[in-house]
Design an enzyme around this catalytic site. Structure first.
Site, short mmCIF file in Angstrom:
data_model
loop_
_atom_site.label_atom_id
_atom_site.label_comp_id
_atom_site.label_asym_id
_atom_site.label_seq_id
_atom_site.Cartn_x
_atom_site.Cartn_y
_atom_site.Cartn_z
N HIS A 1 -3.08 4.41 5.25
CA HIS A 1 -4.27 3.54 5.32
C HIS A 1 -5.50 4.23 4.72
O HIS A 1 -6.21 3.67 3.90
CB HIS A 1 -4.53 3.15 6.78
N TYR B 1 4.75 4.94 11.42
CA TYR B 1 5.01 3.50 11.63
C TYR B 1 5.79 2.83 10.50
O TYR B 1 6.03 1.63 10.55
CB TYR B 1 3.70 2.75 11.91
N ARG C 1 0.87 -1.18 0.00
CA ARG C 1 0.00 0.00 0.00
C ARG C 1 0.90 1.23 0.00
O ARG C 1 1.56 1.51 0.98
CB ARG C 1 -0.86 -0.05 1.28
C1 LIG Z 1 -14.01 -6.50 12.69
C2 LIG Z 1 -13.17 -5.28 12.56
N1 LIG Z 1 -12.18 -5.04 13.43
C3 LIG Z 1 -11.42 -3.93 13.33
C4 LIG Z 1 -11.68 -3.01 12.33
C5 LIG Z 1 -10.83 -1.75 12.22
N2 LIG Z 1 -10.00 -1.81 11.03
C6 LIG Z 1 -10.36 -1.18 9.90
S1 LIG Z 1 -9.26 -1.43 8.67
C7 LIG Z 1 -8.27 -2.36 9.65
C8 LIG Z 1 -7.00 -2.95 9.09
C9 LIG Z 1 -7.24 -4.04 8.11
O1 LIG Z 1 -6.05 -4.39 7.47
P1 LIG Z 1 -6.01 -5.39 6.25
O2 LIG Z 1 -6.96 -6.51 6.46
O3 LIG Z 1 -4.59 -5.75 6.03
O4 LIG Z 1 -6.58 -4.55 5.02
P2 LIG Z 1 -5.97 -3.21 4.34
O5 LIG Z 1 -6.62 -2.06 5.07
O6 LIG Z 1 -4.51 -3.23 4.48
O7 LIG Z 1 -6.44 -3.27 2.94
C10 LIG Z 1 -8.78 -2.46 10.93
C11 LIG Z 1 -8.15 -3.20 12.03
C12 LIG Z 1 -12.74 -3.29 11.45
N3 LIG Z 1 -13.03 -2.49 10.44
N4 LIG Z 1 -13.47 -4.43 11.58
#
Ligand SMILES: Cc1ncc(C[n+]2csc(CCOP(=O)(O)OP(=O)(O)O)c2C)c(N)n1
Ligand SMILES: [Mg+2]
Length: 388
Positions: free
Chosen positions: A284, A293, A280
């Site tokens: 975020h 980070y 990425r």
């Molecule tokens: C069940 C749940 N727990 C926590 C979150 C908060 N949250 C939103 S995005 C994220 C990170 C997800 O990372 P990843 O699966 O690697 O996807 P990326 O954002 O890198 O595409 C988190 C922890 C959420 N949306 N849903």
């Protein structure tokens, strides 16, 4: 009953040979190295019989949609700065995954996206304004999922995995050969719903492709703090699901691997798991500060593996693209962004009460009560405005 001499020999402990049965797990494991068909500098690597290269006209279209996708992505980020979008999770750097995956499925297949997949959805041909409706905060989903065979973008992590498994099982049960493509983040593979979805799909042989974009971070949490697995693709074997790893910044390889995974699912062989190694490039979301980070050198190293440049170099060398074609596609991308800007500047009128419309097919008593509360508050506010 007669006993043949062979049968006696087979049964005799003195002559029985110990034959090691083939290890059923072996065929499920991914290659140790991610599949790659183009080197980082865009030169072709030796062809692979198991992953034939897609035809030139498909690769040209892949390039075109990646360029449009990237332009859409920068435009969406700009719209957050202008207050036209509440939030935008960029997928810059993940173009090969976003576009390659949707090109591997048919229009009649179902796609299950997360918040990260706006680019994939526009590459699928969905109106970009409709794609951004959720992120503008107007509605939970701006397109009609049944019309475009695309589920609403999921913010709760991994919930789309169980939806995809359920839909795919239902379609197969009704005799249709629909495939469900579920997009998943690296972090989301630690969620219970990922495991439940893949287990259900495996047991029922549901035609789902679980496509993990390992972009190395879950917000600020690096992959090393997320999992001890040697590769996220290895998570398939425990459920009896075959898997593959692919270089997620190699558009040709992503399309080739996904095409085969989709064919596997469509042939009734059950689900398939693909892990794409990518990165990425942006924070975020626009609300995140990634410098807190990760360091700039890491980001710069990935800048050199740009998937758009890699495909362009390859297609130019093959004579599929030239200066004129590249310029024409860039022009299309500018026009696409300009149209998006104009339409996103129109202020939509949203009826606050519509918030309750599509929560359930049949509203619950609680929803009816809440809807009534909002209606009364709005009426009171209007009356006050009238008095003033
Ligand atoms: C069940 C749940 N727990 C926590 C979150 C908060 N949250 C939103 S995005 C994220 C990170 C997800 O990372 P990843 O699966 O690697 O996807 P990326 O954002 O890198 O595409 C988190 C922890 C959420 N949306 N849903
Ligand atoms: Mg991630």
């Amino acid at each position: 009953m007669t006993t043949t001499p062979q049968a006696v020999r087979r049964a005799s402990p003195r002559t029985r040979r110990t034959v090691t049965p083939p290890d059923p797990a072996r065929s499920l494991l991914p290659d140790a190295e991610p599949v790659r068909l183009l080197a980082e500098n865009g030169t072709p690597l030796p062809a692979r019989a198991d992953y034939p290269e897609p035809p030139a006209e498909v690769l040209r279209e892949l390039y075109r949609r990646m360029v449009l996708g990237r332009r859409f992505d920068t435009q969406a980020t700009a719209l957050t700065k202008q207050g036209r979008l509440a939030v935008y999770p960029s997928s810059r750097g993940q173009e090969a995954c976003q576009v390659g995956a949707v090109l591997a499925v048919r229009d009649t297949d179902w796609v299950f996206p997360t918040y990260r997949e706006s680019m994939a959805l526009v590459a699928r041909g969905i109106d970009p304004v409709e794609v951004l409706t959720l992120l503008r905060g107007d509605w939970h989903c701006g397109y009609d999922p049944t019309e475009v065979h695309t589920a609403p973008q999921c913010t709760p992590l991994a919930t789309q995995c169980v939806h995809a498994a359920g839909l795919a099982h239902g379609e197969a049960y009704q005799g249709r050969d629909t495939v469900a493509l579920a997009f998943i983040g690296d972090g989301a593979t630690s969620e219970g719903d990922f495991h439940e979805g893949i287990n259900f799909a495996a047991v029922f042989k549901a035609p789902v492709v679980f496509f993990v974009q390992n972009n190395k971070y879950a917000i600020s949490v690096p992959l090393s703090r997320q999992t001890a697995a040697p590769s996220l693709a290895y998570k398939g074997v425990g459920y009896g699901v075959p898997s593959e790893q692919v270089d997620g910044n190699d558009p040709v390889a992503v399309l080739a691997v996904l095409t085969r995974a989709v064919a596997h699912a469509r042939a009734g062989k059950g689900p398939f798991l693909v892990e794409a190694h990518t990165y990425r490039m942006e924070p975020h979301t626009n609300a995140d500060d990634a410098t807190r980070y990760r360091d700039g050198a890491e980001v710069d190293a990935w800048r050199d593996r740009d998937p758009v440049a890699r495909l362009e170099t390859y297609l130019r060398a093959r004579g599929v693209l030239d200066d004129a074609a590249v310029a024409e596609i860039a022009e299309q991308a500018e026009a696409y962004a300009a149209d998006l800007r104009t339409r996103m500047n129109e202020q939509p009128t949203v009826d606050p009460l519509s918030l309750f419309d599509h929560v359930y097919a049949e509203p619950t008593p609680q929803l009816i009560e809440q809807r009534e509360q909002v209606r009364a508050e709005l009426a009171a506010a209007h009356a006050e405005e009238g008095d003033a």
